[in-house]
Design an enzyme around this catalytic site. Sequence first.
Site, PDB file in Angstrom:
ATOM      1  N   ARG A 134       4.455   8.372 -11.379  1.00 30.83           N
ATOM      2  CA  ARG A 134       5.737   7.952 -10.854  1.00 30.83           C
ATOM      3  C   ARG A 134       6.112   6.564 -11.347  1.00 30.83           C
ATOM      4  O   ARG A 134       7.266   6.275 -11.593  1.00 30.83           O
ATOM      5  CB  ARG A 134       5.655   7.953  -9.326  1.00 30.83           C
ATOM      6  CG  ARG A 134       6.780   7.247  -8.634  1.00 30.83           C
ATOM      7  CD  ARG A 134       6.894   7.715  -7.216  1.00 30.83           C
ATOM      8  NE  ARG A 134       6.910   9.170  -7.158  1.00 30.83           N
ATOM      9  CZ  ARG A 134       6.448   9.886  -6.133  1.00 30.83           C
ATOM     10  NH1 ARG A 134       5.939   9.284  -5.090  1.00 30.83           N
ATOM     11  NH2 ARG A 134       6.503  11.194  -6.165  1.00 30.83           N
ATOM     12  N   TYR A 135       5.146   5.706 -11.450  1.00 30.52           N
ATOM     13  CA  TYR A 135       5.393   4.327 -11.861  1.00 30.52           C
ATOM     14  C   TYR A 135       4.955   4.147 -13.310  1.00 30.52           C
ATOM     15  O   TYR A 135       4.076   4.863 -13.797  1.00 30.52           O
ATOM     16  CB  TYR A 135       4.590   3.378 -10.971  1.00 30.52           C
ATOM     17  CG  TYR A 135       4.977   3.426  -9.509  1.00 30.52           C
ATOM     18  CD1 TYR A 135       6.153   2.814  -9.068  1.00 30.52           C
ATOM     19  CD2 TYR A 135       4.175   4.072  -8.576  1.00 30.52           C
ATOM     20  CE1 TYR A 135       6.501   2.855  -7.731  1.00 30.52           C
ATOM     21  CE2 TYR A 135       4.522   4.106  -7.233  1.00 30.52           C
ATOM     22  CZ  TYR A 135       5.686   3.498  -6.814  1.00 30.52           C
ATOM     23  OH  TYR A 135       6.034   3.527  -5.490  1.00 30.52           O
ATOM     24  N   ARG A 138       0.825   3.135 -13.733  1.00 27.04           N
ATOM     25  CA  ARG A 138      -0.274   3.656 -12.922  1.00 27.04           C
ATOM     26  C   ARG A 138      -0.025   5.106 -12.506  1.00 27.04           C
ATOM     27  O   ARG A 138       1.123   5.518 -12.381  1.00 27.04           O
ATOM     28  CB  ARG A 138      -0.505   2.784 -11.693  1.00 27.04           C
ATOM     29  CG  ARG A 138       0.719   2.560 -10.822  1.00 27.04           C
ATOM     30  CD  ARG A 138       0.590   1.191 -10.134  1.00 27.04           C
ATOM     31  NE  ARG A 138       1.613   0.965  -9.126  1.00 27.04           N
ATOM     32  CZ  ARG A 138       2.853   0.568  -9.385  1.00 27.04           C
ATOM     33  NH1 ARG A 138       3.261   0.424 -10.642  1.00 27.04           N
ATOM     34  NH2 ARG A 138       3.698   0.348  -8.405  1.00 27.04           N
ATOM     35  N   CYS A 147     -10.925  17.193   2.917  1.00 27.57           N
ATOM     36  CA  CYS A 147     -11.171  16.003   3.716  1.00 27.57           C
ATOM     37  C   CYS A 147     -12.201  16.345   4.778  1.00 27.57           C
ATOM     38  O   CYS A 147     -12.380  17.505   5.120  1.00 27.57           O
ATOM     39  CB  CYS A 147      -9.890  15.545   4.406  1.00 27.57           C
ATOM     40  SG  CYS A 147      -8.735  14.761   3.292  1.00 27.57           S
ATOM     41  N   CYS A 151      -6.193  14.622   9.094  1.00 28.94           N
ATOM     42  CA  CYS A 151      -5.297  13.797   9.888  1.00 28.94           C
ATOM     43  C   CYS A 151      -4.082  14.652  10.253  1.00 28.94           C
ATOM     44  O   CYS A 151      -3.473  15.268   9.383  1.00 28.94           O
ATOM     45  CB  CYS A 151      -4.807  12.596   9.095  1.00 28.94           C
ATOM     46  SG  CYS A 151      -6.136  11.548   8.502  1.00 28.94           S
ATOM     47  N   CYS A 154      -0.924  13.829   8.243  1.00 27.32           N
ATOM     48  CA  CYS A 154      -1.054  13.800   6.776  1.00 27.32           C
ATOM     49  C   CYS A 154       0.235  14.228   6.084  1.00 27.32           C
ATOM     50  O   CYS A 154       0.832  15.252   6.405  1.00 27.32           O
ATOM     51  CB  CYS A 154      -2.187  14.720   6.358  1.00 27.32           C
ATOM     52  SG  CYS A 154      -2.414  14.770   4.577  1.00 27.32           S
ATOM     53  N   ARG A 156       0.322  15.224   3.026  1.00 31.07           N
ATOM     54  CA  ARG A 156       0.021  16.381   2.171  1.00 31.07           C
ATOM     55  C   ARG A 156      -0.575  17.517   2.996  1.00 31.07           C
ATOM     56  O   ARG A 156      -1.365  18.311   2.508  1.00 31.07           O
ATOM     57  CB  ARG A 156      -0.955  15.971   1.072  1.00 31.07           C
ATOM     58  CG  ARG A 156      -0.445  14.809   0.275  1.00 31.07           C
ATOM     59  CD  ARG A 156      -1.154  14.661  -1.054  1.00 31.07           C
ATOM     60  NE  ARG A 156      -0.736  13.411  -1.670  1.00 31.07           N
ATOM     61  CZ  ARG A 156      -1.502  12.337  -1.737  1.00 31.07           C
ATOM     62  NH1 ARG A 156      -2.731  12.360  -1.260  1.00 31.07           N
ATOM     63  NH2 ARG A 156      -1.046  11.231  -2.291  1.00 31.07           N
ATOM     64  N   ASP A 315       6.097   9.658   6.890  1.00 28.46           N
ATOM     65  CA  ASP A 315       6.924  10.434   5.962  1.00 28.46           C
ATOM     66  C   ASP A 315       7.682  11.566   6.656  1.00 28.46           C
ATOM     67  O   ASP A 315       7.408  11.907   7.798  1.00 28.46           O
ATOM     68  CB  ASP A 315       6.045  11.048   4.876  1.00 28.46           C
ATOM     69  CG  ASP A 315       5.611  10.007   3.865  1.00 28.46           C
ATOM     70  OD1 ASP A 315       6.398   9.080   3.597  1.00 28.46           O
ATOM     71  OD2 ASP A 315       4.479  10.122   3.361  1.00 28.46           O
ATOM     72  N   ASP A 352       8.006   5.237   1.971  1.00 28.37           N
ATOM     73  CA  ASP A 352       7.876   5.996   0.729  1.00 28.37           C
ATOM     74  C   ASP A 352       9.127   6.857   0.628  1.00 28.37           C
ATOM     75  O   ASP A 352       9.328   7.778   1.423  1.00 28.37           O
ATOM     76  CB  ASP A 352       6.598   6.846   0.756  1.00 28.37           C
ATOM     77  CG  ASP A 352       5.929   6.881  -0.614  1.00 28.37           C
ATOM     78  OD1 ASP A 352       6.645   6.709  -1.623  1.00 28.37           O
ATOM     79  OD2 ASP A 352       4.710   7.087  -0.676  1.00 28.37           O
ATOM     80  N   LYS A 359       7.601   3.575  -3.161  1.00 25.30           N
ATOM     81  CA  LYS A 359       7.498   2.762  -1.960  1.00 25.30           C
ATOM     82  C   LYS A 359       8.543   1.651  -1.947  1.00 25.30           C
ATOM     83  O   LYS A 359       8.671   0.913  -2.905  1.00 25.30           O
ATOM     84  CB  LYS A 359       6.099   2.155  -1.883  1.00 25.30           C
ATOM     85  CG  LYS A 359       5.034   3.225  -1.757  1.00 25.30           C
ATOM     86  CD  LYS A 359       3.657   2.618  -1.840  1.00 25.30           C
ATOM     87  CE  LYS A 359       2.606   3.688  -1.920  1.00 25.30           C
ATOM     88  NZ  LYS A 359       2.584   4.392  -3.218  1.00 25.30           N
TER      89      LYS A 359
END
Length: 454
Positions: A134-135, A138, A147, A151, A154, A156, A315, A352, A359
């Site tokens: 995206r950037y 990076r 995981c 969470c 989450c 995702r 999000d 985000d 962000k």
Amino acid sequence: MNITPDEVRTDLYVEDLKQRQQEIYNNIGTGNENSWKDWKWQMRHAIRTIDQFEHLTGIILSSDEKIRLSKVVEIFPLSITPYYLSLIDTENYSTDPVFLQSFPSVHELNIDSNDMRDPLSEDHDSPVKGITHRYPDRVLFHISNTCSMYCRHCTRKRKVGDIDSIPDRQSIEEGVNYIRSNSNVRDVLLSGGDPFLLSDEYLDWILSRIREIPHVEVIRVGTRTPVVLPYRITDNLVGILKKYHPLWINTHFNHPQEITSSSKTALSKLADAGIPLGNQSVLLAGINDCPRIIKRLVHLLVKNRVRPYYLFQCDLSEGLSHFRTPIGKGVEIIESLRGHTSGFAIPTYVIDAPGGGGKIPVMPNYLISLSTNKVVLRNYEGVITTYAEPDSYISPTCDRNCDACSLQLRLKEGSEYKSEGVFKLLSDFDDTITLTPSDNERVKRRENDDSDEE
Ligand SMILES: *Cc1c(COP(=O)(O)O)cnc(C)c1O
Ligand code: SF4
């Protein structure tokens, strides 16, 4: 058999925690005195059903509630490590921050009109499977789809645990090849799922493949294991990580109650290995949406050599609406920190952007007004003050000819210096005056008129 439990959990519920870990261990009923601190034992005995949860905690839910929750778990699976489970204050579980982050809620089935499946457009910005680019400099590299604790908040959510899978060597190689062939990628952010759920050997191999790429300057790992599975941070793992410096780690503490002696041990092992540690929290309604709680959290983090990095606005992923706070809550929290406590304890509050905009930092306003020679500012106390601009200032006009500039950059390879976005509007060497959305009607009309004239 007695296990070696955690001695302290910040300053709260000390005795309770020891006792609870012993009880959970007894209820699981297998293992030896070292099992509790064995991360693989913890993974094998992760709580994956509501019945198991009831059995291990003694919390009894109504059968009606269980039916409704089982529907949630079908869509968004459940997983809690015995360790993380032990942090729940069972007497007051319904408002407990650990319970709320790990145990399903019927609210997850509410799909708000604003909710999106992939709010960050991670799939759109994915040139090869596993990579989000995206950037400019990076990439995010998803190297694990699993995981230890799922969470409930989450982003995702729909993906993690769905196919509890670990990408094979071939797909990792594809990601590595992408990074290798994009020489502007200087920072690789390993994410998932949780990268630290991979075996030591596999992680060692992935890190070595990335480290071989000459233009990769920094490797980062995002992991929640120090919070939910601190026993994963073994001496062997730390020994592997140390070989790939500069390597940075970001973890994800959301509440002071998550800081225990075991998580402190995990963090100090990492910090002692020279790994700079950061923390990304998510602002969550009913969990940490309070200036005092966040202040306590950031103080505990810096005491443990963790720099608060980001505070995320929740999000717009599906099923998270009950966790969302207004943005004003985040701004209020930052207002309560800046000036009131150490600057390095203050995270950047970010949203985000839905649609893949990345962000966006949001802050209280400190700049009140300005003229050509003065700026009016306010501080955290409400004092309004002025700063006089310099009488004479000669800005180094930048024509991108760095070798002839009086400022000494002295790059060996006079690399390409591009400017993008809003920065482009400010630069001397680019005469762009406006940034215009590609679907702008006015510009489209103009283009149509032009073609008519030809
Ligand atoms: C967050 C994120 C990064 C890293 O952003 P930093 O601000 O550098 O921490 C990189 N790529 C993607 C897609 C991200 O979401
Ligand atoms: S400061 Fe207020 S919101 Fe925060 S924990 Fe105390 S009473 Fe609750």
